[in-house]
Design a protein around this motif. Structure first.
Motif, PDB file in Angstrom:
ATOM      1  N   GLU A   1       1.567   0.225 -16.123  1.00  0.00           N
ATOM      2  CA  GLU A   1       0.364   1.015 -15.835  1.00  0.00           C
ATOM      3  C   GLU A   1      -0.451   0.391 -14.716  1.00  0.00           C
ATOM      4  O   GLU A   1      -0.887   1.070 -13.773  1.00  0.00           O
ATOM      5  N   LEU A   2      -0.685  -0.954 -14.800  1.00  0.00           N
ATOM      6  CA  LEU A   2      -1.553  -1.615 -13.830  1.00  0.00           C
ATOM      7  C   LEU A   2      -0.834  -1.955 -12.521  1.00  0.00           C
ATOM      8  O   LEU A   2      -1.473  -2.097 -11.481  1.00  0.00           O
ATOM      9  N   ARG A   3       0.508  -2.091 -12.602  1.00  0.00           N
ATOM     10  CA  ARG A   3       1.252  -2.412 -11.390  1.00  0.00           C
ATOM     11  C   ARG A   3       1.118  -1.303 -10.331  1.00  0.00           C
ATOM     12  O   ARG A   3       1.195  -1.567  -9.122  1.00  0.00           O
ATOM     13  N   GLU A   4       0.876  -0.095 -10.779  1.00  0.00           N
ATOM     14  CA  GLU A   4       0.680   1.014  -9.843  1.00  0.00           C
ATOM     15  C   GLU A   4      -0.495   0.733  -8.908  1.00  0.00           C
ATOM     16  O   GLU A   4      -0.428   1.020  -7.703  1.00  0.00           O
ATOM     17  N   TYR A   5      -1.556   0.128  -9.448  1.00  0.00           N
ATOM     18  CA  TYR A   5      -2.740  -0.143  -8.631  1.00  0.00           C
ATOM     19  C   TYR A   5      -2.499  -1.295  -7.656  1.00  0.00           C
ATOM     20  O   TYR A   5      -2.929  -1.251  -6.494  1.00  0.00           O
ATOM     21  N   THR A   6      -1.833  -2.345  -8.125  1.00  0.00           N
ATOM     22  CA  THR A   6      -1.573  -3.469  -7.223  1.00  0.00           C
ATOM     23  C   THR A   6      -0.618  -3.046  -6.106  1.00  0.00           C
ATOM     24  O   THR A   6      -0.742  -3.514  -4.969  1.00  0.00           O
ATOM     25  N   GLN A   7       0.309  -2.139  -6.418  1.00  0.00           N
ATOM     26  CA  GLN A   7       1.225  -1.664  -5.382  1.00  0.00           C
ATOM     27  C   GLN A   7       0.492  -0.833  -4.319  1.00  0.00           C
ATOM     28  O   GLN A   7       0.837  -0.876  -3.136  1.00  0.00           O
ATOM     29  N   VAL A   8      -0.530  -0.098  -4.754  1.00  0.00           N
ATOM     30  CA  VAL A   8      -1.350   0.644  -3.780  1.00  0.00           C
ATOM     31  C   VAL A   8      -2.013  -0.329  -2.814  1.00  0.00           C
ATOM     32  O   VAL A   8      -2.021  -0.123  -1.591  1.00  0.00           O
ATOM     33  N   ILE A   9      -2.570  -1.417  -3.354  1.00  0.00           N
ATOM     34  CA  ILE A   9      -3.221  -2.416  -2.502  1.00  0.00           C
ATOM     35  C   ILE A   9      -2.216  -3.026  -1.530  1.00  0.00           C
ATOM     36  O   ILE A   9      -2.488  -3.154  -0.326  1.00  0.00           O
ATOM     37  N   ILE A  10      -1.056  -3.407  -2.018  1.00  0.00           N
ATOM     38  CA  ILE A  10      -0.041  -4.052  -1.177  1.00  0.00           C
ATOM     39  C   ILE A  10       0.447  -3.099  -0.091  1.00  0.00           C
ATOM     40  O   ILE A  10       0.546  -3.467   1.092  1.00  0.00           O
ATOM     41  N   LYS A  11       0.731  -1.837  -0.466  1.00  0.00           N
ATOM     42  CA  LYS A  11       1.253  -0.882   0.510  1.00  0.00           C
ATOM     43  C   LYS A  11       0.212  -0.527   1.573  1.00  0.00           C
ATOM     44  O   LYS A  11       0.544  -0.378   2.760  1.00  0.00           O
ATOM     45  N   GLU A  12      -1.034  -0.390   1.158  1.00  0.00           N
ATOM     46  CA  GLU A  12      -2.078  -0.078   2.133  1.00  0.00           C
ATOM     47  C   GLU A  12      -2.335  -1.263   3.059  1.00  0.00           C
ATOM     48  O   GLU A  12      -2.601  -1.099   4.247  1.00  0.00           O
ATOM     49  N   ALA A  13      -2.248  -2.487   2.522  1.00  0.00           N
ATOM     50  CA  ALA A  13      -2.380  -3.681   3.368  1.00  0.00           C
ATOM     51  C   ALA A  13      -1.236  -3.733   4.372  1.00  0.00           C
ATOM     52  O   ALA A  13      -1.441  -4.074   5.547  1.00  0.00           O
ATOM     53  N   ASP A  14      -0.023  -3.387   3.952  1.00  0.00           N
ATOM     54  CA  ASP A  14       1.118  -3.356   4.866  1.00  0.00           C
ATOM     55  C   ASP A  14       0.936  -2.289   5.942  1.00  0.00           C
ATOM     56  O   ASP A  14       1.293  -2.490   7.106  1.00  0.00           O
ATOM     57  N   ARG A  15       0.390  -1.135   5.534  1.00  0.00           N
ATOM     58  CA  ARG A  15       0.169  -0.060   6.509  1.00  0.00           C
ATOM     59  C   ARG A  15      -0.832  -0.491   7.575  1.00  0.00           C
ATOM     60  O   ARG A  15      -0.642  -0.267   8.777  1.00  0.00           O
ATOM     61  N   LEU A  16      -1.918  -1.135   7.130  1.00  0.00           N
ATOM     62  CA  LEU A  16      -2.907  -1.621   8.090  1.00  0.00           C
ATOM     63  C   LEU A  16      -2.341  -2.726   8.972  1.00  0.00           C
ATOM     64  O   LEU A  16      -2.667  -2.827  10.154  1.00  0.00           O
ATOM     65  N   GLN A  17      -1.467  -3.548   8.407  1.00  0.00           N
ATOM     66  CA  GLN A  17      -0.822  -4.603   9.189  1.00  0.00           C
ATOM     67  C   GLN A  17       0.042  -3.990  10.292  1.00  0.00           C
ATOM     68  O   GLN A  17       0.053  -4.465  11.436  1.00  0.00           O
ATOM     69  N   THR A  18       0.752  -2.931   9.954  1.00  0.00           N
ATOM     70  CA  THR A  18       1.573  -2.235  10.955  1.00  0.00           C
ATOM     71  C   THR A  18       0.702  -1.651  12.060  1.00  0.00           C
ATOM     72  O   THR A  18       1.040  -1.718  13.245  1.00  0.00           O
TER      73      THR A  18
END
Length: 369
Positions: free
Chosen positions: A179-196
């Motif tokens: 349940e909570l991993r969904e939220y941490t994955q949002v943070i990680i993916k959005e950080a990766d998108r901004l990094q790109t």
């Protein structure tokens, strides 16, 4: 009866008689002043230049139209004193609330009526072009500094945010992991998108300039094949090449990316016409002669046009299309034209744009050997 006498007599009544029809066809602005400096006649070109009509300007003082009339008045005074037969001079005439006029002026004193002066003004297109290029170069430099500083300021916090999210994910209780991993994955993916995004902002400033022989038509053909691969139906790409254009030294990959960014934007803007089946993109090459680029005069220059028959660029962003993060398309990154301008400037060239509904023309000028 002389042409000057005709002008003087017509001016007295503020009319445009048939005898002055030739003056109305002149491309240069013609203004007649009386001995007191009041306007008594202007032709149609002068109405366009001054953005007002003969009826509105008649009997007004010419000096009242400008906020810096001193130099013009000095020239007129010299003409009245017959210190020269006529005087040609470049002037910048500033106007309240409007763009200044860059003009070539010629002032002549008339024998009839006494004290009258004839002024001819021609808009100095070359000076306007140089001023526009200088503004573009200055703005581009400001953009580069802003991008570099902003990107570096963003990178460090992004790394910390992504690392913290990964550590947090490792500490999640097994019971609620899914349940909570969904939220941490949002943070990680959005950080990766901004990094790109940050990497794309910094890419033109990091990558070395790889110089080799470039055939501009090979560049255009590569772009043409890429666009047709993505948009295989509904769009035609017309070639209009000048086969005499020589090869020149440059970074072929950067130039492919430049033309592709512009052409891809055009293809996306043609979406409605693609559905209708009448979308058209034109790749046109010519040789321009005696061209000034970034205050340097070149005998020859590549004149590359990327033209589409789309809806045109919105007037709200037309003056800002080369700014970073400015996009006319929903979901666009606003980086394509910024990168294109950076690459062209690295080749000592400029990009110009003319756009109206049904016609948009991006023009790339690059010096040729």
């Amino acid at each position: 009866m002389s042409l000057v006498t005709n002008i003087a007599r017509a001016a007295a009544a503020i009319v445009r008689p048939q005898s002055l029809a030739g003056m109305e066809l002149l491309a240069s602005a013609v203004i007649l002043l009386d001995a007191d400096g009041h306007i008594t006649y202007i032709n149609a070109a002068a109405e366009n230049l001054l953005e007002s009509s003969l009826k509105a300007l008649a009997r007004q003082k010419l000096s009242a139209l400008f906020t810096n009339p001193d130099e013009l008045q000095h020239i007129i005074a010299q003409a009245r004193e017959h210190k020269f037969s006529d005087l040609r001079q470049d002037l910048t005439l500033e106007r309240a609330g409007k763009d200044p006029l860059q003009v070539d002026s010629m002032v002549s004193a008339l024998d009839e009526p006494p004290g009258a002066v004839l002024i001819e003004l021609r808009e100095n297109v070359q000076q306007l072009k140089l001023d526009r290029e200088e503004r573009i170069l200055d703005q581009s430099q400001v953009n580069k500094e802003l991008i570099r500083n902003l990107a570096h300021e963003i990178k460090n916090p992004l790394g910390g945010i992504r690392g913290a999210a990964q550590l947090l994910e490792m500490e999640l209780p097994p019971l609620h992991l899914a349940e909570l991993r969904e939220y941490t994955q949002v943070i990680i993916k959005e950080a990766d998108r901004l990094q790109t995004l940050v990497d794309r902002l910094l890419a033109p400033h990091r990558r070395p300039h790889i110089v080799g022989d470039v055939n501009i038509h090979e560049v255009c053909e590569r772009v043409r094949s890429l666009i047709l691969a993505e948009f295989p139906v509904g769009i035609s790409i017309r070639r209009d090449y000048d086969a005499s254009i020589p090869e020149f030294r440059g970074d072929k990959e950067q130039l492919i990316q430049t033309v592709l960014n512009i052409a891809h934007n055009a293809a996306q803007a043609l979406s409605e016409r693609i559905v209708q089946g009448d979308a058209e993109l034109i790749l046109k090459t010519r040789v321009a002669r005696q061209v000034t680029l970034a205050k340097v005069r070149y005998n020859l220059a590549l004149d590359l046009h990327i033209i589409d028959n789309g809806p045109g660029i919105s007037p709200q962003i037309r003056d800002r299309i080369f700014y970073p993060l400015v996009s006319g398309r929903e979901g666009g990154s606003g980086l394509g034209l910024t990168l294109a301008q950076t690459f062209v400037q690295q080749h000592l060239g400029v990009i110009e744009c003319e756009s109206r509904p049904g016609f948009t023309d991006f023009r790339i000028l690059l010096p040729l050997p």
